[in-house]
Design an enzyme around this catalytic site. Structure first.
Site, PDB file in Angstrom:
ATOM      1  N   ASN A  40      19.109-114.787  65.354  1.00 33.29           N
ATOM      2  CA  ASN A  40      19.236-115.254  63.940  1.00 33.29           C
ATOM      3  C   ASN A  40      20.363-114.433  63.197  1.00 33.29           C
ATOM      4  O   ASN A  40      20.886-114.949  61.941  1.00 33.29           O
ATOM      5  CB  ASN A  40      18.036-114.921  63.069  1.00 33.29           C
ATOM      6  CG  ASN A  40      17.974-116.014  62.137  1.00 33.29           C
ATOM      7  OD1 ASN A  40      18.147-117.099  62.128  1.00 33.29           O
ATOM      8  ND2 ASN A  40      17.455-115.504  60.933  1.00 33.29           N
ATOM      9  N   GLU A  57      38.513-113.562  68.739  1.00 31.38           N
ATOM     10  CA  GLU A  57      37.788-112.013  68.649  1.00 31.38           C
ATOM     11  C   GLU A  57      38.535-111.128  69.494  1.00 31.38           C
ATOM     12  O   GLU A  57      39.251-111.337  70.440  1.00 31.38           O
ATOM     13  CB  GLU A  57      36.476-112.004  68.727  1.00 31.38           C
ATOM     14  CG  GLU A  57      35.825-113.042  67.679  1.00 31.38           C
ATOM     15  CD  GLU A  57      34.325-113.099  67.719  1.00 31.38           C
ATOM     16  OE1 GLU A  57      33.639-112.531  68.736  1.00 31.38           O
ATOM     17  OE2 GLU A  57      33.751-113.156  66.908  1.00 31.38           O
ATOM     18  N   ASP A  98      10.909-104.329  74.177  1.00 33.83           N
ATOM     19  CA  ASP A  98       9.564-104.580  74.822  1.00 33.83           C
ATOM     20  C   ASP A  98       9.494-105.310  76.343  1.00 33.83           C
ATOM     21  O   ASP A  98       9.006-104.759  77.102  1.00 33.83           O
ATOM     22  CB  ASP A  98       8.612-105.306  73.839  1.00 33.83           C
ATOM     23  CG  ASP A  98       8.705-104.975  72.555  1.00 33.83           C
ATOM     24  OD1 ASP A  98       8.750-103.493  72.386  1.00 33.83           O
ATOM     25  OD2 ASP A  98       8.534-105.736  71.641  1.00 33.83           O
ATOM     26  N   HIS A 108      28.445-101.244  67.952  1.00 27.32           N
ATOM     27  CA  HIS A 108      29.207-102.005  67.272  1.00 27.32           C
ATOM     28  C   HIS A 108      30.112-101.294  66.395  1.00 27.32           C
ATOM     29  O   HIS A 108      29.764-100.209  65.667  1.00 27.32           O
ATOM     30  CB  HIS A 108      28.829-103.303  66.534  1.00 27.32           C
ATOM     31  CG  HIS A 108      29.598-104.426  65.891  1.00 27.32           C
ATOM     32  ND1 HIS A 108      30.532-104.072  65.088  1.00 27.32           N
ATOM     33  CD2 HIS A 108      29.809-105.701  66.266  1.00 27.32           C
ATOM     34  CE1 HIS A 108      31.348-105.281  64.958  1.00 27.32           C
ATOM     35  NE2 HIS A 108      30.868-106.220  65.657  1.00 27.32           N
ATOM     36  N   ARG A 113      35.498-103.301  71.515  1.00 26.95           N
ATOM     37  CA  ARG A 113      34.709-102.692  70.830  1.00 26.95           C
ATOM     38  C   ARG A 113      34.557-101.065  71.235  1.00 26.95           C
ATOM     39  O   ARG A 113      34.171-100.196  70.352  1.00 26.95           O
ATOM     40  CB  ARG A 113      33.302-103.235  71.008  1.00 26.95           C
ATOM     41  CG  ARG A 113      33.061-104.362  70.196  1.00 26.95           C
ATOM     42  CD  ARG A 113      31.672-105.289  70.206  1.00 26.95           C
ATOM     43  NE  ARG A 113      31.790-106.424  69.683  1.00 26.95           N
ATOM     44  CZ  ARG A 113      30.938-107.498  69.662  1.00 26.95           C
ATOM     45  NH1 ARG A 113      29.766-106.970  70.297  1.00 26.95           N
ATOM     46  NH2 ARG A 113      31.031-108.293  68.974  1.00 26.95           N
ATOM     47  N   HIS A 138      24.242-101.757  69.172  1.00 23.55           N
ATOM     48  CA  HIS A 138      24.363-103.354  68.725  1.00 23.55           C
ATOM     49  C   HIS A 138      23.755-104.247  69.818  1.00 23.55           C
ATOM     50  O   HIS A 138      23.232-105.199  69.493  1.00 23.55           O
ATOM     51  CB  HIS A 138      25.801-103.562  68.537  1.00 23.55           C
ATOM     52  CG  HIS A 138      26.299-105.084  68.194  1.00 23.55           C
ATOM     53  ND1 HIS A 138      25.496-105.786  67.154  1.00 23.55           N
ATOM     54  CD2 HIS A 138      26.995-105.939  68.686  1.00 23.55           C
ATOM     55  CE1 HIS A 138      26.180-107.000  66.806  1.00 23.55           C
ATOM     56  NE2 HIS A 138      26.876-107.122  67.916  1.00 23.55           N
ATOM     57  N   ARG A 173      30.267-105.525  76.988  1.00 28.40           N
ATOM     58  CA  ARG A 173      30.183-107.125  76.582  1.00 28.40           C
ATOM     59  C   ARG A 173      31.607-107.300  75.765  1.00 28.40           C
ATOM     60  O   ARG A 173      31.694-106.953  74.821  1.00 28.40           O
ATOM     61  CB  ARG A 173      28.815-107.347  75.941  1.00 28.40           C
ATOM     62  CG  ARG A 173      28.741-108.683  75.153  1.00 28.40           C
ATOM     63  CD  ARG A 173      27.740-108.779  74.423  1.00 28.40           C
ATOM     64  NE  ARG A 173      27.967-108.360  73.109  1.00 28.40           N
ATOM     65  CZ  ARG A 173      27.775-108.811  72.146  1.00 28.40           C
ATOM     66  NH1 ARG A 173      27.561-110.302  72.111  1.00 28.40           N
ATOM     67  NH2 ARG A 173      27.857-108.346  70.969  1.00 28.40           N
TER      68      ARG A 173
HETATM   69  C1  LIG Z   1      24.056-108.619  63.954  1.00 27.82           C
HETATM   70  C2  LIG Z   1      24.306-109.144  65.156  1.00 27.82           C
HETATM   71  C3  LIG Z   1      25.318-110.059  65.332  1.00 27.82           C
HETATM   72  C4  LIG Z   1      25.671-110.739  66.757  1.00 27.82           C
HETATM   73  N1  LIG Z   1      26.732-111.415  66.713  1.00 27.82           N
HETATM   74  C5  LIG Z   1      27.110-111.984  67.860  1.00 27.82           C
HETATM   75  C6  LIG Z   1      28.148-113.043  67.874  1.00 27.82           C
HETATM   76  O1  LIG Z   1      28.305-113.314  67.307  1.00 27.82           O
HETATM   77  N2  LIG Z   1      28.028-113.518  69.196  1.00 27.82           N
HETATM   78  C7  LIG Z   1      27.404-113.504  70.265  1.00 27.82           C
HETATM   79  O2  LIG Z   1      27.466-113.944  71.409  1.00 27.82           O
HETATM   80  N3  LIG Z   1      26.308-112.405  70.299  1.00 27.82           N
HETATM   81  C8  LIG Z   1      26.125-111.907  69.275  1.00 27.82           C
HETATM   82  N4  LIG Z   1      25.025-111.015  68.831  1.00 27.82           N
HETATM   83  C9  LIG Z   1      24.168-110.764  70.083  1.00 27.82           C
HETATM   84  C10 LIG Z   1      23.409-111.749  70.282  1.00 27.82           C
HETATM   85  O3  LIG Z   1      22.820-112.385  69.063  1.00 27.82           O
HETATM   86  C11 LIG Z   1      21.994-111.630  71.199  1.00 27.82           C
HETATM   87  O4  LIG Z   1      22.303-110.863  72.105  1.00 27.82           O
HETATM   88  C12 LIG Z   1      21.124-112.699  71.359  1.00 27.82           C
HETATM   89  O5  LIG Z   1      20.944-113.738  70.129  1.00 27.82           O
HETATM   90  C13 LIG Z   1      20.185-112.579  72.242  1.00 27.82           C
HETATM   91  O6  LIG Z   1      19.226-113.856  72.399  1.00 27.82           O
HETATM   92  P1  LIG Z   1      17.921-113.408  73.286  1.00 27.82           P
HETATM   93  O7  LIG Z   1      17.449-115.003  72.844  1.00 27.82           O
HETATM   94  O8  LIG Z   1      17.991-113.084  74.304  1.00 27.82           O
HETATM   95  O9  LIG Z   1      17.023-112.527  72.319  1.00 27.82           O
HETATM   96  P2  LIG Z   1      16.727-112.712  70.595  1.00 27.82           P
HETATM   97  O10 LIG Z   1      17.634-113.572  69.823  1.00 27.82           O
HETATM   98  O11 LIG Z   1      16.760-111.188  70.243  1.00 27.82           O
HETATM   99  O12 LIG Z   1      15.241-113.103  70.672  1.00 27.82           O
HETATM  100  C14 LIG Z   1      14.245-112.286  71.220  1.00 27.82           C
HETATM  101  C15 LIG Z   1      12.890-112.810  70.777  1.00 27.82           C
HETATM  102  O13 LIG Z   1      11.940-112.206  71.432  1.00 27.82           O
HETATM  103  C16 LIG Z   1      10.827-111.826  70.630  1.00 27.82           C
HETATM  104  N5  LIG Z   1      10.050-110.631  71.264  1.00 27.82           N
HETATM  105  C17 LIG Z   1      10.664-109.304  71.377  1.00 27.82           C
HETATM  106  N6  LIG Z   1       9.686-108.552  71.818  1.00 27.82           N
HETATM  107  C18 LIG Z   1       8.273-109.229  71.963  1.00 27.82           C
HETATM  108  C19 LIG Z   1       6.973-109.039  72.284  1.00 27.82           C
HETATM  109  N7  LIG Z   1       6.968-107.778  72.630  1.00 27.82           N
HETATM  110  N8  LIG Z   1       6.414-109.967  72.139  1.00 27.82           N
HETATM  111  C20 LIG Z   1       6.600-111.136  71.698  1.00 27.82           C
HETATM  112  N9  LIG Z   1       7.871-111.344  71.178  1.00 27.82           N
HETATM  113  C21 LIG Z   1       8.573-110.474  71.456  1.00 27.82           C
HETATM  114  C22 LIG Z   1      11.656-111.370  69.342  1.00 27.82           C
HETATM  115  O14 LIG Z   1      10.595-111.492  68.165  1.00 27.82           O
HETATM  116  C23 LIG Z   1      12.614-112.740  69.429  1.00 27.82           C
HETATM  117  O15 LIG Z   1      11.792-113.945  68.910  1.00 27.82           O
HETATM  118  C24 LIG Z   1      24.946-110.351  67.892  1.00 27.82           C
HETATM  119  C25 LIG Z   1      23.696-109.440  67.420  1.00 27.82           C
HETATM  120  C26 LIG Z   1      23.244-108.990  66.270  1.00 27.82           C
HETATM  121  C27 LIG Z   1      22.294-107.903  66.127  1.00 27.82           C
END
Ligand SMILES: Cc1cc2nc3c(=O)[nH]c(=O)nc-3n(C[C@H](O)[C@H](O)[C@H](O)COP(=O)(O)OP(=O)(O)OC[C@H]3O[C@@H](n4cnc5c(N)ncnc54)[C@H](O)[C@@H]3O)c2cc1C
Length: 646
Positions: A126, A196, A295, A316, A371, A432, A467
């Protein structure tokens, strides 16, 4: 004491650090190893997970539709309910891009529970600003994208994984668009592709500077409308439920804590996808939202999954430095506000507080250097000049262009009296992204049968030692999709676990403890969390040394021992659960995995920089592998809760 033990097959070496600590700890934190090169040649990264490691292991409300959200829908299809135990074909832990994308596909084949610890949108996804990288411009090529990824990854990436991700990326973007995600277009009507740091071509698909929010919105909307998917929000996954089938560990689901009703809910599944994101909160300053407490990595480690490359934590370079804002935020933020890489991509220039441009002193790519280079350069400036932040200036660009490209950043800064169209932005590095994680094969499979991983929790081999910007949303999309077919195959061959219900002790609530005792426990745990984060920042930060890493190891061990001792002196029971303590266990686990991995890497590569081994060592161009250690005599924190001796 460090002992090098021979591995069973002779194919792996691993070193075990043994502590003779006060009563609790007599064993190692983890066993760290690196693949031998010959093995890497013979076996792909993927085979390394599914075959070799399997055997080695045993040797040792911005969304309008929320109003109509049903937190946990009535059971559907093959989902059965039995009091506080629920049965689903597929359990997905995490509602970020990886979890949701996967859920939408497997829901065509069975019942799906998406378990998420907070509101469904609360995730790293998000907050992603910059975008998703993919080869969509005719002047670009898969080979270019591969080369950029491998160079950024300091040649530690798995080439097969990189090829798969770069090749399949464009289709994953088209699917997202077909699902309703809306990205920016240029005047020619084609997708606007940004560029980028580290990318040789324009290839970043984005929705202004709120790309992740748009992806999350589109996916959540599709999930809400899917009758086969039940969302369990505010359900914290505590530990995976595993059994032993000969030499194989099998995953049967997960125990969760409903943090609203304070009930323990057990999910039994045929297939489990771990998509729980990163571990930014092992550090005090991070761009990750509070849910990112590692977790999934900790749960998987306790469940005997293989963990890899944990020393590679991406800082970052440019998070907003609240200290430098004209108006200071009233409360300190839980997550630092990110100033996207795209600001530098668009011509942003870094200055120290004396208004000297410093990046040319460090790297010929200047502000467009990767980075890790930019973060280290800023770190060096801050230490040398004893300053708290540096300045990122984009104000020389036309005002309309700045506001069109960075509306979110402009609005956030303006809240605190800073107009980015005329003033430089104060920035500091912040934790980050976790490049390491649960070691996954090319289909997201792990060494634990029935357990798949995707997204930031996984270590697929794509990122290597660093990354490349915008490659993580892409990796999550590609692996969430690739894990689908093997998951369906596994599901159709499996039945629900039918062993005795007493097989796994149920976690218990803390209701037997007096409220004043609980207050003490929560207060102490809060302080311990801060102390752990300080240790990590001070001793395991951007620039490392062996002495500092060893100090961190000792300090973390002492802190964990003190915390556990305190809990048990207050009447804590081994199977007790409360959110704060569960997260603390996981933070300790991830911190230890990072430190152990960092100590095992005797070179500087990508994100891991140590003054004791300042150069790249060709002989060290291997992933770090963490095998689960013996569960005998380890700390309370490091055991699965249901495996605690009661
Ligand atoms: C500020 C920011 C900017 C970024 N910008 C970019 C970008 O421009 N481009 C890019 O490629 N990447 C970017 N990233 C990295 C990228 O957003 C993430 O690596 C990616 O969204 C991870 O997706 P995911 O589905 O693996 O995890 P997440 O999107 O983090 O989702 C993890 C989910 O697991 C849930 N969860 C965690 N632990 C538990 C638990 N114990 N029990 C139940 N639920 C749990 C959380 O609540 C969440 O819903 C950015 C990250 C950040 C923080």
């Amino acid at each position: 004491m460090t002992t090098v033990l021979p591995a069973g097959s002779g194919a792996l070496h691993y070193s075990v650090t043994i502590y003779k600590g006060q009563n609790i700890r007599q064993n190692s934190w983890v066993s760290v190893t690196a693949f031998k090169r010959c093995m890497q040649k013979d076996l792909s990264w993927s085979h390394g997970v599914s075959k070799s490691l399997k055997t080695q292991r045993y040797n040792l409300s911005c969304y309008p539709f929320y109003a109509s959200w049903k937190p946990s829908r009535t059971a559907v299809n093959s989902c059965l309910e039995d009091g506080s135990t629920k049965f689903f074909d597929f359990v997905v832990i995490g509602s970020g891009v990886a979890g949701l994308r996967y859920a939408l596909e497997v829901a065509k084949h069975g019942s799906v529970a998406v378990i998420t610890k907070a509101e469904p949108h609360e995730s790293n996804t998000n907050y992603a600003q910059g975008g998703v990288s993919a080869v969509l411009c005719p002047l670009d090529s898969v080979e270019n994208h591969m080369r950029d990824t491998i160079v950024a990854g300091a040649y530690l990436c798995d080439e097969e994984t990189v090829r798969v991700v770069c090749t399949e990326g464009p289709d994953r973007i088209r699917e997202l668009i077909a699902m309703g995600a809306s990205f920016d277009h240029g005047e020619d009507g084609n997708l606007h592709l940004a560029r980028e740091g580290g990318h040789s071509h324009h290839r970043i698909v984005h929705a202004a500077d709120m790309t992740g929010r748009e992806i999350e919105r589109a996916l959540l909307e599709a999930v809400v409308n899917d009758p086969n998917i039940s969302m369990f929000q505010h359900h914290f996954a505590i530990d995976l439920l595993t059994s032993q089938d000969g030499s194989e560990t099998v995953c049967h689901g997960v125990d969760t804590l409903n943090t609203e009703t304070l009930e323990v809910v057990r999910f039994i599944s045929k297939v489990t996808l771990l998509a729980s994101g990163g571990a930014g909160h092992i550090y005090p300053t991070t761009t990750n939202p509070p849910v990112a407490t590692g977790d999934g990595i900790a749960m998987a480690h306790r469940a005997e999954a293989v963990i890899s490359n944990m020393e590679f934590v991406q800082f970052h370079p440019t998070a907003l430095a609240d200290d430098g804002l004209p108006i200071k935020p009233e409360n300190s933020r839980e997550n630092a506000f990110l100033i996207t890489e795209a600001v530098r991509g668009d011509g942003g220039i870094l200055y120290n507080l004396a208004k000297e441009r410093f990046m040319p002193l460090y790297d010929e790519r200047e502000e467009l250097a990767p980075r890790d280079v930019v973060a280290r350069s800023i770190d060096d400036q801050l230490k040398k000049r004893n300053e708290k932040y540096v300045l990122l200036d984009i104000s020389h660009k036309p005002r309309e262009q700045i506001l069109a490209h960075f509306p979110n950043i402009a609005a956030e800064c303006l809240k605190y009296g800073l107009d980015i169209t005329s003033q430089p932005i104060p920035v500091v590095p912040a934790a980050h992204y976790m490049c390491g994680g649960v070691r996954a094969g090319l289909q997201g499979e792990t060494n634990v049968s029935g357990l798949y991983v995707a997204g930031e929790v996984a270590c697929t081999g794509l990122h290597g030692a660093n990354r490349l910007a915008s490659n993580s949303l892409l990796e999550a999309l590609v692996f969430a999709r690739r894990a689908v077919q093997p998951s369906i195959d596994h599901m159709s061959l499996s039945s629900f676990y039918v062993g005795p219900s007493s097989h796994w002790a149920r976690p218990v609530m803390t209701s037997s403890l007096r409220s004043s005792v609980m207050d003490d426990i929560l207060n102490v745990t809060k302080q311990v969390r801060k102390d752990l984060q300080s240790i990590m920042w001070e001793y395991v930060g951007i620039v490392r040394s062996t002495t500092r890493l060893e100090s961190a190891e000792k300090k973390i061990y002492e802190l964990e021992s003190r915390w556990e001792k305190f809990l048990f002196q207050r009447g804590w029971e081994p199977t007790m659960v409360v959110l704060e303590a569960c997260e603390m266990r996981n933070l300790f686990c991830c911190a230890k995995l990072v430190v152990s991995s960092a100590l095992a890497r005797h070179e500087s590569r990508g994100l891991h920089y140590t003054i004791d081994f300042p150069h790249v060592e060709e002989s060290m161009r291997l992933p770090t592998i963490i095998l689960p250690c013996s569960t005998v005599n380890t700390t309370w924190s490091s055991r699965q809760l249901h495996k605690q001796p009661v």
